[in-house]
Design an enzyme around this catalytic site. Structure first.
Site, mmCIF file in Angstrom:
data_model
loop_
_atom_site.group_PDB
_atom_site.id
_atom_site.type_symbol
_atom_site.label_atom_id
_atom_site.label_comp_id
_atom_site.label_asym_id
_atom_site.label_seq_id
_atom_site.Cartn_x
_atom_site.Cartn_y
_atom_site.Cartn_z
ATOM 1 N N ASP A 46 3.292 74.673 82.293
ATOM 2 C CA ASP A 46 4.000 74.195 83.582
ATOM 3 C C ASP A 46 3.894 72.885 83.629
ATOM 4 O OD1 ASP A 46 4.739 75.348 86.341
ATOM 5 O OD2 ASP A 46 3.613 73.569 86.547
ATOM 6 N N TYR A 51 5.444 64.950 86.866
ATOM 7 C CA TYR A 51 4.354 64.657 86.233
ATOM 8 C C TYR A 51 4.415 63.738 85.003
ATOM 9 C CZ TYR A 51 3.947 69.386 88.158
ATOM 10 O OH TYR A 51 3.839 70.329 89.014
ATOM 11 N N LYS A 80 10.881 71.708 86.664
ATOM 12 C CA LYS A 80 11.264 71.680 87.824
ATOM 13 C C LYS A 80 12.174 70.641 88.384
ATOM 14 C CE LYS A 80 6.526 73.265 88.679
ATOM 15 N NZ LYS A 80 5.854 72.525 87.900
ATOM 16 N N HIS A 113 11.233 72.015 93.001
ATOM 17 C CA HIS A 113 10.076 71.599 93.245
ATOM 18 C C HIS A 113 9.418 71.744 94.549
ATOM 19 C CE1 HIS A 113 6.693 69.185 90.740
ATOM 20 N NE2 HIS A 113 6.219 69.754 91.827
#
Ligand code: A2P
Length: 329
Positions: A46, A51, A80, A113
């Site tokens: 994921d 990130y 996302k 997201h």
């Protein structure tokens, strides 16, 4: 030991019930962690542009795929649409950038997201108002974004599509306007934030729940601190009931927390960059919680949200922001 347990989604696709979460990991950490995770048997990864580690993950995936150590169809890759691109015309270019970074032709799951949208500057930095609050784009139109998400399935860029951080009301609204139903809603879900109403609603609508922060996301403290948010976070692995159940099964508190999630029909994506803990988090299939133990864990709910987006001060001004945080209380 590979993760051989899957949840069948509403479109027939199968999602491994344990994945590796990758938030709060540097490029270097994540490259090693993904390598270790794939060796340990993880197939579900994921990630998200937010990130900042898709390129690093892409490098590891390419090495594994090129060497024939794993087949693409055995991987389950989730990424996302970030809050800064939560607009219809940004859906396709944004997934294409993720695919380029991940060095993949398609992702297994593409998620919206957040239900809210943020403005950025041309250099990619967030826009802030005079009081240091992040600037929100209030024109968010979930139905219009979703129509573009559906096209990703039609043109083969994503096998499944879903949402993240959506409330019951937001999911219900989307269901009224969709051709393809969301396959999952990825939400914060653990013993202290069980969100029963939302979870039961999604399950009844055949929308799988993916649990982020299943172990309580202790690493979030550094985001909060950087944003000047002072907050004591609970340690889920130190809850007496969890420790006692762990001892009874000769497992760790983390394994009990994960097993409870899986046993309630939910997918979990614990994050770790530590080899022993990564292996431990996948080693949850050789014991069973009793009905009494499950009930004991269900009774721990305290409605404590750990990822309340306080680190994005200003986000609470967005009309689709539904969480309570220190700026909304
Ligand atoms: P680390 O990466 O050093 O292992 P969450 O998945 O809820 O976001 O929680 C992740 C946090 O919990 C990270 O700080 C991670 O640190 C830690 N963690 C992950 N797995 C375990 C485990 N099995 N036991 C203890 N801590 C863990």
């Amino acid at each position: 030991m590979a993760c051989t347990k899957f949840l069948t989604l509403n479109n027939g696709e199968k999602m491994p019930v344990i994945g590796i979460g990758t938030w709060q990991a540097s490029d270097e950490e994540i490259e090693t962690a993904i390598d270790v995770a794939l060796s340990a048997g993880y197939r579900h990864i994921d990630t998200a542009p937010v990130y900042g580690n898709e390129k690093a993950i892409g490098r590891v995936l390419k090495r594994w795929l090129d060497a024939g150590k794993v087949k693409r169809e055995d991987l389950y890759i989730v990424t996302k649409l970030p809050p800064i691109a939560n607009r219809p015309h940004e859906v396709e270019p944004t997934i294409k950038q993720s695919l380029a970074d991940l060095q993949l032709d398609y992702v297994d799951m593409y998620l919206v997201h957040t239900p809210f949208t943020l403005f950025i500057n041309p250099d990619g930095s967030f826009q802030f108002d005079d009081e240091g609050r992040v600037k929100v784009d209030k024109s968010t139109d979930h139905a219009a974004v979703w129509a573009e998400m559906e096209k990703l399935v039609e043109n083969g860029l994503a096998k499944s599509i879903g949402v993240s951080n959506f409330s019951k009301e937001q999911v219900a609204r989307l269901l009224k306007n969709c051709k393809i139903r969301p396959a999952t809603n990825q939400i914060e879900h653990h013993v202290y934030l069980q969100q029963r109403d939302l979870v039961d609603f999604c399950k009844a609508e055949n929308i799988a729940i993916t649990a982020y922060s299943p172990l309580g996301s202790k690493g979030i403290a550094k985001f909060n601190a950087a944003a000047g948010v002072e907050r004591d976070l609970p340690d889920l692995m130190d809850i007496p009931e969890v420790k006692q159940i762990a001892e009874a099964h000769k497992k760790t508190p983390a394994q009990v927390l994960l097993r409870w999630i899986i046993d309630t029909g939910v997918v979990a994506i614990p994050k770790s960059t530590n080899e022993a803990r990564l292996k431990q988090n996948l080693d949850v299939f050789d014991f069973q919680l009793s009905t009494e133990e499950v009930a004991k864990l269900c009774a721990l709910d305290k409605n404590i949200r750990i990822c309340d987006f306080s680190f994005f001060r200003g986000v609470e001004q967005h009309p689709e922001f539904t969480f309570k945080n220190q700026f909304t209380n």
